[in-house]
Design an enzyme around this catalytic site. Sequence first.
Site, mmCIF file in Angstrom:
data_model
loop_
_atom_site.group_PDB
_atom_site.id
_atom_site.type_symbol
_atom_site.label_atom_id
_atom_site.label_comp_id
_atom_site.label_asym_id
_atom_site.label_seq_id
_atom_site.Cartn_x
_atom_site.Cartn_y
_atom_site.Cartn_z
ATOM 1 N N ASP A 1 1.855 -8.274 -24.760
ATOM 2 C CA ASP A 1 2.425 -7.414 -25.799
ATOM 3 C C ASP A 1 3.410 -8.175 -26.685
ATOM 4 O OD1 ASP A 1 0.980 -5.420 -24.577
ATOM 5 O OD2 ASP A 1 2.706 -4.317 -23.794
ATOM 6 N N GLY B 1 -3.191 -2.130 -8.751
ATOM 7 C CA GLY B 1 -3.001 -1.110 -9.774
ATOM 8 C C GLY B 1 -4.079 -0.035 -9.747
ATOM 9 N N TYR C 1 -4.499 -5.673 -27.397
ATOM 10 C CA TYR C 1 -4.900 -4.744 -26.324
ATOM 11 C C TYR C 1 -5.626 -3.524 -26.908
ATOM 12 C CZ TYR C 1 -4.219 -1.872 -22.077
ATOM 13 O OH TYR C 1 -4.395 -1.088 -20.973
ATOM 14 N N GLN D 1 0.741 -4.035 -29.545
ATOM 15 C CA GLN D 1 -0.503 -4.139 -28.775
ATOM 16 C C GLN D 1 -1.755 -4.252 -29.651
ATOM 17 O OE1 GLN D 1 -0.080 -0.810 -25.692
ATOM 18 N NE2 GLN D 1 -0.299 -2.647 -24.435
ATOM 19 N N GLY E 1 -8.032 -5.838 -16.528
ATOM 20 C CA GLY E 1 -7.413 -5.826 -17.850
ATOM 21 C C GLY E 1 -6.035 -6.459 -17.820
HETATM 22 N N1 CAA Z 1 7.925 1.663 -33.847
HETATM 23 C C1 CAA Z 1 8.041 0.981 -35.010
HETATM 24 N N2 CAA Z 1 8.503 -0.273 -35.054
HETATM 25 C C2 CAA Z 1 8.875 -0.858 -33.913
HETATM 26 C C3 CAA Z 1 8.793 -0.206 -32.676
HETATM 27 C C4 CAA Z 1 8.293 1.120 -32.681
HETATM 28 N N3 CAA Z 1 8.134 1.806 -31.542
HETATM 29 N N4 CAA Z 1 9.217 -1.050 -31.713
HETATM 30 C C5 CAA Z 1 9.566 -2.197 -32.327
HETATM 31 N N5 CAA Z 1 9.366 -2.072 -33.644
HETATM 32 C C6 CAA Z 1 9.634 -3.067 -34.668
HETATM 33 C C7 CAA Z 1 11.114 -3.363 -34.717
HETATM 34 O O1 CAA Z 1 11.769 -2.454 -35.552
HETATM 35 C C8 CAA Z 1 11.125 -4.767 -35.265
HETATM 36 O O2 CAA Z 1 10.939 -4.750 -36.675
HETATM 37 P P1 CAA Z 1 11.965 -5.518 -37.637
HETATM 38 O O3 CAA Z 1 11.894 -6.960 -37.184
HETATM 39 O O4 CAA Z 1 11.400 -5.266 -38.982
HETATM 40 O O5 CAA Z 1 13.274 -4.865 -37.354
HETATM 41 C C9 CAA Z 1 9.867 -5.399 -34.696
HETATM 42 O O6 CAA Z 1 9.018 -4.298 -34.308
HETATM 43 C C10 CAA Z 1 10.171 -6.222 -33.473
HETATM 44 O O7 CAA Z 1 11.020 -5.456 -32.626
HETATM 45 P P2 CAA Z 1 11.748 -6.103 -31.401
HETATM 46 O O8 CAA Z 1 12.573 -7.270 -31.816
HETATM 47 O O9 CAA Z 1 12.375 -5.002 -30.577
HETATM 48 O O10 CAA Z 1 10.481 -6.599 -30.692
HETATM 49 P P3 CAA Z 1 10.136 -7.463 -29.477
HETATM 50 O O11 CAA Z 1 9.243 -8.497 -30.018
HETATM 51 O O12 CAA Z 1 11.280 -7.857 -28.631
HETATM 52 O O13 CAA Z 1 9.299 -6.382 -28.628
HETATM 53 C C11 CAA Z 1 7.446 -4.978 -28.221
HETATM 54 C C12 CAA Z 1 8.419 -5.487 -29.259
HETATM 55 C C13 CAA Z 1 6.571 -6.117 -27.725
HETATM 56 C C14 CAA Z 1 6.566 -3.954 -28.914
HETATM 57 C C15 CAA Z 1 8.229 -4.370 -27.047
HETATM 58 O O14 CAA Z 1 9.015 -3.330 -27.524
HETATM 59 C C16 CAA Z 1 7.305 -3.824 -25.981
HETATM 60 O O15 CAA Z 1 6.908 -4.540 -25.055
HETATM 61 N N6 CAA Z 1 6.983 -2.538 -26.100
HETATM 62 C C17 CAA Z 1 6.085 -1.891 -25.114
HETATM 63 C C18 CAA Z 1 4.679 -1.943 -25.574
HETATM 64 C C19 CAA Z 1 3.879 -1.036 -24.705
HETATM 65 O O16 CAA Z 1 3.978 0.192 -24.758
HETATM 66 N N7 CAA Z 1 3.002 -1.606 -23.892
HETATM 67 C C20 CAA Z 1 2.194 -0.795 -23.006
HETATM 68 C C21 CAA Z 1 1.978 -1.579 -21.746
HETATM 69 S S1 CAA Z 1 1.165 -0.593 -20.528
HETATM 70 C C22 CAA Z 1 -0.413 -0.583 -21.025
HETATM 71 O O17 CAA Z 1 -0.810 -1.223 -21.946
HETATM 72 C C23 CAA Z 1 -1.344 0.284 -20.216
HETATM 73 C C24 CAA Z 1 -1.938 1.322 -21.054
HETATM 74 O O18 CAA Z 1 -3.146 1.268 -21.287
HETATM 75 C C25 CAA Z 1 -1.139 2.448 -21.525
#
Ligand code: CAA
Length: 246
Positions: free
Chosen positions: A95, A15, A154, A151, A91
């Site tokens: 999530d 990465g 994180y 996160q 790192g």
């Molecule tokens: N805004 C507000 N609420 C949100 C949301 C958002 N963007 N996404 C999900 N939610 C809420 C949902 O509405 C839900 O709430 P309710 O139960 O009240 O309806 C709750 O969160 C759970 O939603 P899901 O059932 O869809 O959630 P999940 O557990 O299956 O997954 C997640 C949630 C883990 C956040 C998933 O969407 C995910 O992996 N998202 C990506 C996270 C991300 O951007 N990671 C970055 C990785 S890269 C990195 O970290 C490098 C870097 O430095 C940039």
Amino acid sequence: MTDQKVAIVTGGARGIGAAITTGLARSGVHVAAGYSSNSRAAEELAGKLSAEGCSVSVHQGNVGVPEDCQRVVEEVLADRGRVDHLVNNAGVTVDKTMRKMTVDDWHAVLRINLSGAFYMSKAVLEHMLERGSGRIVNISSVIGQTGNVGQVNYAASKSGLFGMSQSLAREVARKGITVNCVAPGYVETEMVAAVPENVLEKIIAGIPVGRLGQAHEIARAVQFLVDDEAGYITGSVVSVNGGMDM
Ligand code: CAA
């Protein structure tokens, strides 16, 4: 002691870390690239760079284990006699929304991303102080500046790096050592590829530059900060995120 500068890059085989290893090695620095488990990726990268005439060694160790950090630094000092730059890049993400996140998920991320940078910095610090020079660059994230759904662990680890870096920067500012952060945005790596596709589409749509970053674009900022001419930059954060924090 060799005349060639030496950098340790944790998580330096994959990465963003692989791009940092590549950039520094091609600039003439010997890079000691750390890896935790993927020895094949580490050997492949070292083999490729060595074939280009670069100087690279690979070192197994888990940055979440203080004894491993100490051992890796000792290995590098025994081999090369010096460490000029430390890039704390290793790192991980686990999530999950807060409701689903376990105490173990919390500690797993903090241990690698934040404690790992502390253990490695501590392991090189006396050597850098003795030599009166050094560059420490901590790879944080835009997530440490903005937070992100899913996160909390994180984001806390990456925000923590800002405070840790500034505190250490103050402690060593008069000793020839600089401590800075690079805060990448979303970069095209395996870590970002693991983000659900529908979520990633929305993220990209919100990036002013309109695309993911490339790992070499982060490596460039690291090269800038470790340069001899960068001695007046300390306690800073260089954001490389396509405009995400404007
Ligand atoms: N805004 C507000 N609420 C949100 C949301 C958002 N963007 N996404 C999900 N939610 C809420 C949902 O509405 C839900 O709430 P309710 O139960 O009240 O309806 C709750 O969160 C759970 O939603 P899901 O059932 O869809 O959630 P999940 O557990 O299956 O997954 C997640 C949630 C883990 C956040 C998933 O969407 C995910 O992996 N998202 C990506 C996270 C991300 O951007 N990671 C970055 C990785 S890269 C990195 O970290 C490098 C870097 O430095 C940039």
